[in-house]
Design a protein around this motif. Sequence first.
Motif, PDB file in Angstrom:
ATOM      1  N   PHE A 184      -5.093 -10.001   2.651  1.00  0.00           N
ATOM      2  CA  PHE A 184      -4.092 -10.927   3.186  1.00  0.00           C
ATOM      3  C   PHE A 184      -2.731 -10.736   2.506  1.00  0.00           C
ATOM      4  O   PHE A 184      -1.697 -10.795   3.141  1.00  0.00           O
ATOM      5  N   ALA A 185      -2.723 -10.500   1.211  1.00  0.00           N
ATOM      6  CA  ALA A 185      -1.477 -10.473   0.440  1.00  0.00           C
ATOM      7  C   ALA A 185      -0.916  -9.070   0.209  1.00  0.00           C
ATOM      8  O   ALA A 185       0.252  -8.924  -0.162  1.00  0.00           O
ATOM      9  N   ARG A 186      -1.680  -8.038   0.427  1.00  0.00           N
ATOM     10  CA  ARG A 186      -1.276  -6.686   0.037  1.00  0.00           C
ATOM     11  C   ARG A 186       0.022  -6.227   0.683  1.00  0.00           C
ATOM     12  O   ARG A 186       0.835  -5.578   0.028  1.00  0.00           O
ATOM     13  N   GLY A 187       0.248  -6.554   1.946  1.00  0.00           N
ATOM     14  CA  GLY A 187       1.470  -6.128   2.626  1.00  0.00           C
ATOM     15  C   GLY A 187       2.727  -6.670   1.968  1.00  0.00           C
ATOM     16  O   GLY A 187       3.768  -6.002   1.935  1.00  0.00           O
ATOM     17  N   GLU A 188       2.638  -7.849   1.428  1.00  0.00           N
ATOM     18  CA  GLU A 188       3.770  -8.460   0.734  1.00  0.00           C
ATOM     19  C   GLU A 188       3.888  -7.970  -0.709  1.00  0.00           C
ATOM     20  O   GLU A 188       4.984  -7.796  -1.230  1.00  0.00           O
ATOM     21  N   LEU A 189       2.760  -7.708  -1.347  1.00  0.00           N
ATOM     22  CA  LEU A 189       2.781  -7.349  -2.765  1.00  0.00           C
ATOM     23  C   LEU A 189       3.017  -5.868  -3.041  1.00  0.00           C
ATOM     24  O   LEU A 189       3.717  -5.527  -4.002  1.00  0.00           O
ATOM     25  N   LEU A 190       2.438  -4.992  -2.251  1.00  0.00           N
ATOM     26  CA  LEU A 190       2.540  -3.566  -2.555  1.00  0.00           C
ATOM     27  C   LEU A 190       3.971  -3.046  -2.692  1.00  0.00           C
ATOM     28  O   LEU A 190       4.245  -2.271  -3.611  1.00  0.00           O
ATOM     29  N   PRO A 191       4.913  -3.441  -1.824  1.00  0.00           N
ATOM     30  CA  PRO A 191       6.279  -2.927  -2.001  1.00  0.00           C
ATOM     31  C   PRO A 191       6.886  -3.273  -3.365  1.00  0.00           C
ATOM     32  O   PRO A 191       7.713  -2.525  -3.882  1.00  0.00           O
ATOM     33  N   ARG A 192       6.467  -4.359  -3.969  1.00  0.00           N
ATOM     34  CA  ARG A 192       6.992  -4.772  -5.277  1.00  0.00           C
ATOM     35  C   ARG A 192       6.416  -3.959  -6.431  1.00  0.00           C
ATOM     36  O   ARG A 192       6.954  -3.993  -7.535  1.00  0.00           O
ATOM     37  N   TYR A 193       5.303  -3.268  -6.181  1.00  0.00           N
ATOM     38  CA  TYR A 193       4.586  -2.584  -7.253  1.00  0.00           C
ATOM     39  C   TYR A 193       4.405  -1.088  -6.990  1.00  0.00           C
ATOM     40  O   TYR A 193       3.459  -0.491  -7.484  1.00  0.00           O
ATOM     41  N   GLY A 194       5.301  -0.495  -6.236  1.00  0.00           N
ATOM     42  CA  GLY A 194       5.254   0.955  -6.052  1.00  0.00           C
ATOM     43  C   GLY A 194       4.697   1.430  -4.725  1.00  0.00           C
ATOM     44  O   GLY A 194       4.496   2.622  -4.542  1.00  0.00           O
ATOM     45  N   GLY A 195       4.412   0.529  -3.814  1.00  0.00           N
ATOM     46  CA  GLY A 195       3.953   0.922  -2.485  1.00  0.00           C
ATOM     47  C   GLY A 195       2.500   1.335  -2.432  1.00  0.00           C
ATOM     48  O   GLY A 195       1.726   1.152  -3.374  1.00  0.00           O
ATOM     49  N   VAL A 196       2.149   1.929  -1.296  1.00  0.00           N
ATOM     50  CA  VAL A 196       0.765   2.293  -1.008  1.00  0.00           C
ATOM     51  C   VAL A 196       0.223   3.294  -2.035  1.00  0.00           C
ATOM     52  O   VAL A 196      -0.949   3.229  -2.409  1.00  0.00           O
ATOM     53  N   SER A 197       1.072   4.190  -2.518  1.00  0.00           N
ATOM     54  CA  SER A 197       0.594   5.186  -3.477  1.00  0.00           C
ATOM     55  C   SER A 197       0.131   4.552  -4.792  1.00  0.00           C
ATOM     56  O   SER A 197      -0.690   5.117  -5.506  1.00  0.00           O
ATOM     57  N   ALA A 198       0.642   3.365  -5.101  1.00  0.00           N
ATOM     58  CA  ALA A 198       0.265   2.666  -6.334  1.00  0.00           C
ATOM     59  C   ALA A 198      -0.794   1.589  -6.096  1.00  0.00           C
ATOM     60  O   ALA A 198      -1.104   0.816  -6.999  1.00  0.00           O
ATOM     61  N   GLU A 199      -1.362   1.564  -4.890  1.00  0.00           N
ATOM     62  CA  GLU A 199      -2.312   0.497  -4.574  1.00  0.00           C
ATOM     63  C   GLU A 199      -3.523   0.451  -5.502  1.00  0.00           C
ATOM     64  O   GLU A 199      -3.909  -0.640  -5.935  1.00  0.00           O
TER      65      GLU A 199
END
Length: 164
Positions: A115-130
Amino acid sequence: MSTYLRMRAVPAPALRNSATWLERQFEDDVKAVRHSCGRHREEVLDERYLDQERIYAGALPHGAGGEPRAQVVLGGRPVCRTGRAGPRLLVLTAAQARRVAGFLSAADFDALWDFARGELLPRYGGVSAEPETWGAFAAAHRELRAFYARTAESGDAVVKWLPV
């Protein structure tokens, strides 16, 4: 100065509605508290605590009588200071802490993350840093679950020291 949130379990009968008393609960450092009490009495979340709260904001309501998702990180009854600035102080009763513990023990972290990943990932380096980002938030979730479980088992209340 880094921003962090501290949560401390306190015996429910000792709980006071006094900002001065609540502030005193945070005078000792975390290591001293854990060493002297022999159980998990305090949890500290780093500057990502607002994002950790975002993970629980997407959870379905926990049923009648309250929504523990709103209590996990930032929830609680505020205790006001008169004429002084400083961190906000919040209190969860022992009953509220038990409800949060129940919510966390039943929560599916992967569903909350989705639920939250789309909002959080851009703040922490994007999909590559998931993988790293997911790991950090999953670890915080496990720590919160353990803190609230032990707090509920002990019948304790929770006091939160929230930076302004």
